[in-house]
Design an enzyme around this catalytic site. Structure first.
Site, PDB file in Angstrom:
ATOM      1  N   ALA A  11     -40.311 -34.208 121.983  1.00  0.00           N
ATOM      2  CA  ALA A  11     -38.901 -34.146 121.595  1.00  0.00           C
ATOM      3  C   ALA A  11     -38.823 -33.919 120.086  1.00  0.00           C
ATOM      4  O   ALA A  11     -39.517 -34.583 119.313  1.00  0.00           O
ATOM      5  CB  ALA A  11     -38.182 -35.424 121.981  1.00  0.00           C
ATOM      6  N   LYS A  49     -34.079 -32.026 122.075  1.00  0.00           N
ATOM      7  CA  LYS A  49     -34.020 -32.823 120.837  1.00  0.00           C
ATOM      8  C   LYS A  49     -33.232 -34.111 121.083  1.00  0.00           C
ATOM      9  O   LYS A  49     -32.206 -34.076 121.761  1.00  0.00           O
ATOM     10  CB  LYS A  49     -33.349 -31.997 119.734  1.00  0.00           C
ATOM     11  CG  LYS A  49     -33.011 -32.760 118.459  1.00  0.00           C
ATOM     12  CD  LYS A  49     -34.236 -33.157 117.669  1.00  0.00           C
ATOM     13  CE  LYS A  49     -33.866 -34.023 116.463  1.00  0.00           C
ATOM     14  NZ  LYS A  49     -35.043 -34.592 115.792  1.00  0.00           N
ATOM     15  N   SER A  50     -33.693 -35.203 120.522  1.00  0.00           N
ATOM     16  CA  SER A  50     -32.984 -36.482 120.677  1.00  0.00           C
ATOM     17  C   SER A  50     -31.518 -36.291 120.307  1.00  0.00           C
ATOM     18  O   SER A  50     -31.193 -35.838 119.203  1.00  0.00           O
ATOM     19  CB  SER A  50     -33.583 -37.548 119.759  1.00  0.00           C
ATOM     20  OG  SER A  50     -34.836 -37.954 120.227  1.00  0.00           O
ATOM     21  N   GLY A  81     -33.980 -36.487 110.410  1.00  0.00           N
ATOM     22  CA  GLY A  81     -32.765 -37.302 110.376  1.00  0.00           C
ATOM     23  C   GLY A  81     -31.857 -37.076 111.561  1.00  0.00           C
ATOM     24  O   GLY A  81     -30.626 -37.113 111.439  1.00  0.00           O
ATOM     25  N   ASN A 122     -35.032 -42.679 123.210  1.00  0.00           N
ATOM     26  CA  ASN A 122     -35.838 -42.753 121.985  1.00  0.00           C
ATOM     27  C   ASN A 122     -35.626 -44.092 121.283  1.00  0.00           C
ATOM     28  O   ASN A 122     -34.545 -44.357 120.761  1.00  0.00           O
ATOM     29  CB  ASN A 122     -35.445 -41.588 121.072  1.00  0.00           C
ATOM     30  CG  ASN A 122     -36.357 -41.473 119.875  1.00  0.00           C
ATOM     31  OD1 ASN A 122     -37.236 -42.298 119.661  1.00  0.00           O
ATOM     32  ND2 ASN A 122     -36.134 -40.438 119.071  1.00  0.00           N
ATOM     33  N   CYS A 147     -36.910 -43.535 116.254  1.00  0.00           N
ATOM     34  CA  CYS A 147     -36.715 -42.559 115.176  1.00  0.00           C
ATOM     35  C   CYS A 147     -36.892 -43.244 113.826  1.00  0.00           C
ATOM     36  O   CYS A 147     -36.154 -44.177 113.501  1.00  0.00           O
ATOM     37  CB  CYS A 147     -35.338 -41.911 115.225  1.00  0.00           C
ATOM     38  SG  CYS A 147     -35.128 -40.821 113.796  1.00  0.00           S
ATOM     39  N   GLY A 151     -49.405 -34.751 114.097  1.00  0.00           N
ATOM     40  CA  GLY A 151     -50.545 -33.830 114.122  1.00  0.00           C
ATOM     41  C   GLY A 151     -51.883 -34.539 114.137  1.00  0.00           C
ATOM     42  O   GLY A 151     -51.987 -35.742 114.387  1.00  0.00           O
ATOM     43  N   GLY A 162     -51.422 -35.614 117.918  1.00  0.00           N
ATOM     44  CA  GLY A 162     -52.736 -35.099 117.527  1.00  0.00           C
ATOM     45  C   GLY A 162     -53.347 -34.071 118.443  1.00  0.00           C
ATOM     46  O   GLY A 162     -54.527 -33.744 118.286  1.00  0.00           O
ATOM     47  N   THR A 165     -46.436 -31.213 116.394  1.00  0.00           N
ATOM     48  CA  THR A 165     -46.798 -30.466 115.183  1.00  0.00           C
ATOM     49  C   THR A 165     -47.448 -29.116 115.516  1.00  0.00           C
ATOM     50  O   THR A 165     -47.099 -28.089 114.926  1.00  0.00           O
ATOM     51  CB  THR A 165     -47.756 -31.304 114.312  1.00  0.00           C
ATOM     52  OG1 THR A 165     -47.071 -32.488 113.896  1.00  0.00           O
ATOM     53  CG2 THR A 165     -48.207 -30.527 113.088  1.00  0.00           C
TER      54      THR A 165
HETATM   55  O1  RRO Z   1     -35.016 -36.505 113.790  1.00  0.00           O
HETATM   56  C1  RRO Z   1     -35.993 -37.084 113.296  1.00  0.00           C
HETATM   57  O2  RRO Z   1     -36.154 -37.194 112.067  1.00  0.00           O
HETATM   58  C2  RRO Z   1     -37.028 -37.707 114.123  1.00  0.00           C
HETATM   59  C3  RRO Z   1     -36.799 -38.388 115.299  1.00  0.00           C
HETATM   60 BR1  RRO Z   1     -35.126 -38.514 116.100  1.00  0.00          BR
HETATM   61  C4  RRO Z   1     -37.882 -39.017 115.952  1.00  0.00           C
HETATM   62  O3  RRO Z   1     -37.771 -39.667 116.997  1.00  0.00           O
HETATM   63  N1  RRO Z   1     -39.101 -38.928 115.387  1.00  0.00           N
HETATM   64  C5  RRO Z   1     -39.313 -38.245 114.244  1.00  0.00           C
HETATM   65  O4  RRO Z   1     -40.436 -38.200 113.773  1.00  0.00           O
HETATM   66  N2  RRO Z   1     -38.264 -37.646 113.630  1.00  0.00           N
END
Ligand code: RRO
Length: 321
Positions: A21, A45-46, A79, A136, A139, A231, A260, A282
Site C-alpha cells: 500500500a 493507497k491508504s 503524509g 493501516n 502510518c 527497501g 526488503g 520500494t
Molecule cells: O503516507 C505515508 O506517508 C505513509 C503511510 Br500512510 C504508511 O502507512 N507508511 C508509510 O511509510 N508512509
C-alpha cells in the site's frame, strides 16, 4: 512449472506478489498498471475520510548509494496523500474480480476512530465480493499523530469497534516491532478477533534520517528530513516480524510479508519465515510494475532448483540452529 498461487483471507491469488500500500496505487492509472502487470493482486493507497495533499515535496528519496543508506532502500514521508475513501469505494464498486483475475485489497487509515467507523461501514454496506480490507495501524508520517500500532490498548479498543462492523475476514498493517514482549502483546490482541484473518508485516521503519554527504542536507523535506525507511535495508527486520507473528498467531490466521524484497531470493526468504503473500514497495517505486514478472521468474527458478512445487511446501519452514 511451479505453482506460485496462494489464498489470503479465503480469497485466491494467482501468485503471491502484489504492491505494498502506498506504492503505485493512489490513482486509477497506477492501479490499472498493476492490473496489467504480473501481480497476483493489488492494494490501494491508504485512504482517509477526506482527500489529502500530504506532506511537502521532496517526500520520497531512493537511497541507492550504500554509503548513504548502508545497503540501499528508500526514505519517505508522504503524509497520507490520497483521494479520499469515496474514490476507492467507487473504484471497488466497479472492480470486476472475475474479469481482472485478481482480488482487490483496500487500505484504510482513519485519522480518528469515528472516521474509521464511517469508512468500514460504507465498505461493509457496499457488499463487495473479492474486496479485502487492510486497516493501516502504522502510518509513521502524519505530524502529531503517533502510530496506533505502538499503543496496544488503543489497537485493542479500535479492533473491538471495527472487527464486528467489517464482518468479513480482514487484515491490519503493522509497524515493525523490536522486542519479544511486544510481539507477544500484539499477537495476543490479534488472536482475540476471529475475523482478523491476517497481519501485514511490516510498514516502513519509522523516523529514519538520510543525509546527503555533499550538500549536508536532509534527503526529504517533511519533518526536518525524518521519514519511513524501506527497501533492502529493512529486510531482516521484516523477516523477523513475519516469523514472530507466524509463530504466535492462532491457527488459520496469516501473515503477509513486506519489506526488503528486491528479487526472488528475498521473496523466498519471506515465505520461509512464514509469509502467505508478499508485497513490494520500494523496488516497485524504483523499477515499476515490470518488477512483478521478474521476481516471479526468479522465485520460480529458486523453487525449481530446490525441488519445491508450491509455496506451501516451504512456508514457515525456516530451520533454527
Ligand atoms: O503516507 C505515508 O506517508 C505513509 C503511510 Br500512510 C504508511 O502507512 N507508511 C508509510 O511509510 N508512509
Amino acid at each position: 512449472m511451479v505453482d506460485l498461487s496462494t489464498v489470503i483471507a479465503g480469497v485466491p491469488l494467482s501468485n503471491v506478489f502484489f504492491n505494498a500500500a502506498g506504492a503505485w496505487c493512489q490513482r486509477e492509472d497506477e492501479l490499472q498498471a498493476l492490473l496489467d502487470s504480473g501481480a497476483g493482486s493489488l492494494i490501494t493507497k491508504s485512504a482517509t475520510y477526506e482527500a489529502r495533499e500530504g506532506n511537502p515535496t521532496p517526500r520520497y528519496a531512493p537511497l541507492a548509494d550504500g554509503v548513504i543508506s548502508g545497503g540501499g532502500g528508500s526514505i519517505s514521508s508522504i503524509g497520507l496523500a490520497n483521494e479520499g475513501y469515496k474514490y476507492y469505494l467507487n473504484y471497488a464498486r466497479q472492480f470486476d474480480v472475475t474479469r481482472h483475475g485478481k482480488p482487490l485489497f483496500i487500505s484504510l487509515s482513519g485519522l480518528s476512530l469515528a472516521d474509521s467507523v464511517k469508512m468500514v461501514t460504507a465498505f461493509a454496506q457496499a457488499e463487495l465480493s473479492g474486496c479485502i480490507l487492510e486497516i493501516n495501524f502504522s502510518c509513521p508520517n502524519v505530524p502529531g499523530k503517533p502510530q496506533l500500532g505502538y499503543d496496544m490498548n488503543a489497537m485493542d479498543t479500535t479492533l473491538a469497534t471495527l472487527a464486528p462492523l467489517i464482518e468479513k475476514p480482514f487484515g491490519i498493517k503493522l509497524p515493525p516491532y523490536f522486542d519479544m514482549a511486544h510481539f507477544d502483546q500484539v499477537a495476543a490482541v490479534v488472536n482475540k478477533y476471529d475475523n482478523l484473518a491476517f497481519v501485514t508485516c511490516i510498514n516502513s521503519v519509522g523516523n529514519g534520517l538520510a543525509i546527503d554527504l555533499d550538500t549536508e542536507r536532509a534527503m526529504i523535506k517533511p519533518k526536518n528530513g525524518f521519514g519511513g525507511l524501506g527497501g533492502r535495508m529493512i529486510l531482516n527486520t521484516a523477516l523477523a516480524n513475519v516469523n514472530a507473528f507466524y509463530r504466535r498467531l492462532a491457527p488459520g490466521k496469516q501473515v503477509i510479508g513486506v519489506g526488503g524484497v528486491v528479487s526472488g531470493k528475498e521473496a523466498f526468504l519471506h515465505i520461509l519465515a512464514g509469509a502467505s503473500a508478499i508485497q513490494i514497495g520500494t523496488q516497485l517505486m524504483e523499477e515499476g510494475p515490470p518488477v512483478f514478472d521478474r521476481v516471479k521468474r526468479e522465485l520460480e527458478s529458486i523453487m525449481e532448483k530446490k525441488g519445491y512445487n508450491s509455496v506451501e511446501e516451504f512456508r514457515g519452514k525456516v530451520k533454527t540452529l
